[in-house]
Every structure is written in C-alpha cells, then in structure tokens.
Scaffold this active site. Structure first.
Site, PDB file in Angstrom:
ATOM      1  N   ASP A  11       0.862  -1.187   0.000  1.00  0.00           N
ATOM      2  CA  ASP A  11       0.000   0.000   0.000  1.00  0.00           C
ATOM      3  C   ASP A  11       0.895   1.233   0.000  1.00  0.00           C
ATOM      4  O   ASP A  11       2.071   1.170   0.369  1.00  0.00           O
ATOM      5  CB  ASP A  11      -0.906   0.036   1.240  1.00  0.00           C
ATOM      6  CG  ASP A  11      -1.883   1.212   1.189  1.00  0.00           C
ATOM      7  OD1 ASP A  11      -2.636   1.326   0.211  1.00  0.00           O
ATOM      8  OD2 ASP A  11      -1.878   2.039   2.121  1.00  0.00           O
ATOM      9  N   SER A  12       0.312   2.362  -0.426  1.00  0.00           N
ATOM     10  CA  SER A  12       1.059   3.616  -0.384  1.00  0.00           C
ATOM     11  C   SER A  12       1.429   3.980   1.056  1.00  0.00           C
ATOM     12  O   SER A  12       2.388   4.710   1.270  1.00  0.00           O
ATOM     13  CB  SER A  12       0.212   4.728  -0.993  1.00  0.00           C
ATOM     14  OG  SER A  12      -1.005   4.824  -0.289  1.00  0.00           O
ATOM     15  N   TYR A  43      -0.694   8.596  -2.601  1.00  0.00           N
ATOM     16  CA  TYR A  43      -0.635   8.389  -4.043  1.00  0.00           C
ATOM     17  C   TYR A  43      -1.853   8.981  -4.756  1.00  0.00           C
ATOM     18  O   TYR A  43      -1.846   9.132  -5.970  1.00  0.00           O
ATOM     19  CB  TYR A  43      -0.637   6.882  -4.358  1.00  0.00           C
ATOM     20  CG  TYR A  43       0.681   6.149  -4.197  1.00  0.00           C
ATOM     21  CD1 TYR A  43       1.774   6.709  -3.548  1.00  0.00           C
ATOM     22  CD2 TYR A  43       0.811   4.865  -4.719  1.00  0.00           C
ATOM     23  CE1 TYR A  43       2.961   6.002  -3.405  1.00  0.00           C
ATOM     24  CE2 TYR A  43       1.995   4.151  -4.591  1.00  0.00           C
ATOM     25  CZ  TYR A  43       3.065   4.717  -3.932  1.00  0.00           C
ATOM     26  OH  TYR A  43       4.234   4.015  -3.801  1.00  0.00           O
ATOM     27  N   GLY A  44      -2.903   9.250  -3.954  1.00  0.00           N
ATOM     28  CA  GLY A  44      -4.222   9.570  -4.515  1.00  0.00           C
ATOM     29  C   GLY A  44      -4.255  10.698  -5.534  1.00  0.00           C
ATOM     30  O   GLY A  44      -5.092  10.710  -6.423  1.00  0.00           O
ATOM     31  N   CYS A  74      -4.152  -1.409  -2.274  1.00  0.00           N
ATOM     32  CA  CYS A  74      -4.322   0.038  -2.421  1.00  0.00           C
ATOM     33  C   CYS A  74      -5.161   0.243  -3.673  1.00  0.00           C
ATOM     34  O   CYS A  74      -4.794  -0.247  -4.756  1.00  0.00           O
ATOM     35  CB  CYS A  74      -2.947   0.676  -2.579  1.00  0.00           C
ATOM     36  SG  CYS A  74      -2.980   2.427  -3.025  1.00  0.00           S
ATOM     37  N   ASN A  75      -6.275   0.925  -3.520  1.00  0.00           N
ATOM     38  CA  ASN A  75      -7.162   1.120  -4.677  1.00  0.00           C
ATOM     39  C   ASN A  75      -6.510   1.992  -5.740  1.00  0.00           C
ATOM     40  O   ASN A  75      -6.674   1.765  -6.929  1.00  0.00           O
ATOM     41  CB  ASN A  75      -8.468   1.766  -4.226  1.00  0.00           C
ATOM     42  CG  ASN A  75      -9.324   0.810  -3.448  1.00  0.00           C
ATOM     43  OD1 ASN A  75     -10.150   0.112  -4.015  1.00  0.00           O
ATOM     44  ND2 ASN A  75      -9.124   0.736  -2.145  1.00  0.00           N
ATOM     45  N   THR A  76      -5.771   3.009  -5.283  1.00  0.00           N
ATOM     46  CA  THR A  76      -5.158   3.924  -6.246  1.00  0.00           C
ATOM     47  C   THR A  76      -4.150   3.167  -7.108  1.00  0.00           C
ATOM     48  O   THR A  76      -4.127   3.311  -8.339  1.00  0.00           O
ATOM     49  CB  THR A  76      -4.475   5.091  -5.498  1.00  0.00           C
ATOM     50  OG1 THR A  76      -5.414   5.628  -4.559  1.00  0.00           O
ATOM     51  CG2 THR A  76      -4.031   6.172  -6.452  1.00  0.00           C
ATOM     52  N   GLU A 159      -4.118   9.633   8.015  1.00  0.00           N
ATOM     53  CA  GLU A 159      -2.658   9.622   8.139  1.00  0.00           C
ATOM     54  C   GLU A 159      -2.199  10.532   9.292  1.00  0.00           C
ATOM     55  O   GLU A 159      -1.150  10.309   9.880  1.00  0.00           O
ATOM     56  CB  GLU A 159      -1.986  10.077   6.833  1.00  0.00           C
ATOM     57  CG  GLU A 159      -2.184   9.112   5.665  1.00  0.00           C
ATOM     58  CD  GLU A 159      -1.154   7.972   5.611  1.00  0.00           C
ATOM     59  OE1 GLU A 159      -0.013   8.187   6.030  1.00  0.00           O
ATOM     60  OE2 GLU A 159      -1.524   6.883   5.149  1.00  0.00           O
ATOM     61  N   CYS A 193     -11.222   3.006  -0.757  1.00  0.00           N
ATOM     62  CA  CYS A 193      -9.873   3.429  -0.351  1.00  0.00           C
ATOM     63  C   CYS A 193      -9.601   2.715   0.964  1.00  0.00           C
ATOM     64  O   CYS A 193     -10.445   2.738   1.877  1.00  0.00           O
ATOM     65  CB  CYS A 193      -9.807   4.939  -0.155  1.00  0.00           C
ATOM     66  SG  CYS A 193      -8.230   5.461   0.561  1.00  0.00           S
ATOM     67  N   THR A 194      -8.448   2.113   1.038  1.00  0.00           N
ATOM     68  CA  THR A 194      -8.180   1.247   2.188  1.00  0.00           C
ATOM     69  C   THR A 194      -8.011   2.006   3.505  1.00  0.00           C
ATOM     70  O   THR A 194      -8.030   1.403   4.567  1.00  0.00           O
ATOM     71  CB  THR A 194      -6.920   0.406   1.904  1.00  0.00           C
ATOM     72  OG1 THR A 194      -5.870   1.304   1.510  1.00  0.00           O
ATOM     73  CG2 THR A 194      -7.178  -0.593   0.809  1.00  0.00           C
ATOM     74  N   HIS A 195      -7.850   3.317   3.433  1.00  0.00           N
ATOM     75  CA  HIS A 195      -7.782   4.106   4.665  1.00  0.00           C
ATOM     76  C   HIS A 195      -9.175   4.315   5.290  1.00  0.00           C
ATOM     77  O   HIS A 195      -9.279   4.594   6.482  1.00  0.00           O
ATOM     78  CB  HIS A 195      -7.229   5.506   4.386  1.00  0.00           C
ATOM     79  CG  HIS A 195      -5.756   5.561   4.175  1.00  0.00           C
ATOM     80  ND1 HIS A 195      -5.132   4.976   3.120  1.00  0.00           N
ATOM     81  CD2 HIS A 195      -4.785   6.173   4.913  1.00  0.00           C
ATOM     82  CE1 HIS A 195      -3.825   5.223   3.200  1.00  0.00           C
ATOM     83  NE2 HIS A 195      -3.597   5.947   4.277  1.00  0.00           N
TER      84      HIS A 195
HETATM   85  N1  DGL Z   1      -4.962   3.699   0.531  1.00  0.00           N
HETATM   86  C1  DGL Z   1      -4.943   4.153  -0.810  1.00  0.00           C
HETATM   87  C2  DGL Z   1      -6.138   3.639  -1.596  1.00  0.00           C
HETATM   88  O1  DGL Z   1      -6.714   2.657  -1.266  1.00  0.00           O
HETATM   89  C3  DGL Z   1      -4.934   5.639  -0.983  1.00  0.00           C
HETATM   90  C4  DGL Z   1      -4.056   6.417  -0.134  1.00  0.00           C
HETATM   91  C5  DGL Z   1      -3.234   7.354  -0.962  1.00  0.00           C
HETATM   92  O2  DGL Z   1      -3.764   8.327  -1.513  1.00  0.00           O
HETATM   93  O3  DGL Z   1      -2.056   7.069  -1.032  1.00  0.00           O
HETATM   94  O4  DGL Z   1      -6.515   4.209  -2.572  1.00  0.00           O
END
Ligand code: DGL
Length: 289
Positions: A11-12, A43-44, A74-76, A159, A193-195
């Site tokens: 993940d990012s 990363y978004g 990570c979805n992104t 974060e 988004c995993t967050h």
């Molecule tokens: N956790 C990442 C996701 O699932 C996004 C976090 C990021 O922007 O890096 O998309």
C-alpha cells in the site's frame, strides 16, 4: 526475522493494513510481508505514470524478498498500475509471479449486495478519475448504476490521526452529502480506499443524520445504506484464488508470520500501525528505487 515464501501486500501507506487484517483473520496460517511506501504517500493525487513507477518498484522489492504473489492493497495503485504490471511487466520479467488488485474483487460482490442497483463509491481522486469501479461493476452487473465521489481530505485525516476527532465530521459529512446528491437511490456505498474503514464510525453517524433529515428518498432505497469496507471481500477472493491455483498455493509457506516494511521511519510506522492493527509490530525501514 526469518521469513518463508510470503504473500506480499503493498500500500502507499497504512491503509493496506485494513486489507492485511481482513486477509490474516481469514488465513492466519500463511506468511506475509507488508510494504508501505509511507515516505511517498499519498498516491491519490499522483499521475498514472508516477503511481505505476512507484508501485512497480514496490512489487519488484516484494519479488526480491521472495514473494511469488503480491496483492496491491491500495485502490489507487490497483486503478492506475495493476493492468500495466499484469500486461506489460509480468509476462516478460516475472512470468511465474502474480500481482492482484482490490478493485475487481470488490466489484464482484457489490452488485449482489445492492437492491436498488444504485451504487456509490467513495475513494481518492485518482481512483474516482480512473473510473475503474464504474467500468468493472457495469461490466459485471450491467443493471447497476455507479457514481463516485472523491474524498481528498479523508486520507490526510487518517494519516494525521485526526480520523476520530470532531474536525473529521465536517469533511465526512461534506463528501457523503455530495455523493448522495449525485444519486439519491444509492443503497450501497463502497469504501474504495483502504484508509476509509478507520472513518467508519463517523461515516455511519453522518449517514444516519443525513438520511434521517431527508427521510428515505424512495421506497426502493432502504435505509440504512450499506457501507462496504473491502478487507473481508479481498480475503474471500484471495482464498478462492488460491483454491483455483494450487500451483501458487503450494509455493506459499505457512508459518503464520508477518513482516512489516516501510519507506518512512520505522518508529513512526510502528506508532501509527498500532491504530490499524491494535497490536505492536516490528518494522524495518527500506528504500525503493
Ligand atoms: N490507501 C490508498 C487507496 O486505497 C490511498 C491512499 C493514498 O492516496 O495514497 O486508494
């Protein structure tokens, strides 16, 4: 730490820990390596090219460490890098390794969970702009309508450990309102988004306020709206994948271990990871290039 032939999870940052947690709850016997590129998160808002380059570096690192199978938790990264890695990189550079994402397994279940067939996606700007969820869901479930809403403030709230503070309420309500304004018939919302699972309490609170103010917009849209965090669905999908690919499953060792790597400070990662995992973990700093 000695490690075996592990499943790599990338993940990012910290968000993929919600995916790791879901997977380990279902399959605790395997060995795992978690890699968070915390130094370069989020990363978004990054471009396709940059997300591809960073994600590929992480995948190569996990391959070097002996992972034959890597999950982009990570979805992104799944939206912006997975297809290129699968189609351009793996066939020539690592034909015996596999990289899987989190979007397709989520899309596969969501069509069955919605009654109204109106689905909302909350995610980073990058994931929403990629239209990955719309494309995957509408391909699998042509009767579904999908709308997405970018939530650019939600990852920073998590974060920065502000996700359970009063300041988060405004941003959670604002994005939910914008999503529901796009389509009042939504009865199922993907946390893409995993967050975002860390904001689940706030999301449920704000949703119940919003939907009680509006009353149910249609008899077709039953309240309460279902919220879909991904961890459990990714776990089920991975289990199914390993059942269908015994040649991969046999390569994976079962020691029940998990090793954590971060591109940021190990101390910082350890502190924040405990919010996601409710346990203290050993962390190693690495560099990616
Ligand atoms: N956790 C990442 C996701 O699932 C996004 C976090 C990021 O922007 O890096 O998309």
């Amino acid at each position: 730490m000695e490690h075996g032939t592990c499943i790599g999870i990338f993940d990012s940052g910290y968000g993929g820990l919600t995916i790791l947690d879901g997977i380990r709850q279902r399959m605790p016997e395997y060995d795992y390596i978690y890699l968070g590129d915390n130094a370069r998160a989020p990363y978004g808002t990054r471009s396709f090219d940059v997300v591809y380059e960073f994600t590929l570096q992480a995948v190569k690192k996990l391959f070097e460490m002996g992972c034959p199978l890597v999950i982009l938790g990570c979805n992104t990264a799944s939206a912006k890098a997975l297809r290129s890695i699968q189609q351009k990189y793996l066939p020539t550079a690592a034909p015996d390794r596999r990289v899987l994402g989190v979007i397709r397994p989520t899309a596969e279940v969501v069509g069955e969970l919605s009654h109204t067939k109106h689905i909302g996606v909350l995610a980073t700007e990058g994931t929403i702009k990629s239209q990955s969820y719309n494309l995957e869901i509408e391909k699998l479930y042509p009767d579904c309508t999908v709308v997405g809403q970018a939530c650019p403030m939600w990852v920073p709230l998590v974060e920065n450990n502000e996700f359970d503070k009063p300041g988060a309420d405004y941003f959670v309500k604002d994005s939910l309102q914008k999503l529901l304004d796009q389509d009042p018939l939504i009865d199922t919302i993907i946390l893409g988004c995993t967050h975002f699972p860390l904001l689940l309490d706030k999301i449920n609170q704000q949703l119940s306020t919003l939907t009680s103010q509006q009353s149910c917009p249609s008899p077709l849209a039953p309240c309460p709206i279902k919220i879909i965090p991904q961890g459990q669905y990714i776990a089920t999908s991975l289990e199914d994948y390993l059942r269908r690919h015994p040649e991969m499953d046999q390569r994976l060792t079962r020691g029940g271990t998990c090793q954590y790597l971060t591109t940021e400070s190990a101390t910082k990662f350890r502190e924040s990871a405990s919010l996601f995992l409710n346990e203290d973990v050993e962390v190693e700093h690495i560099t990616l290039n």
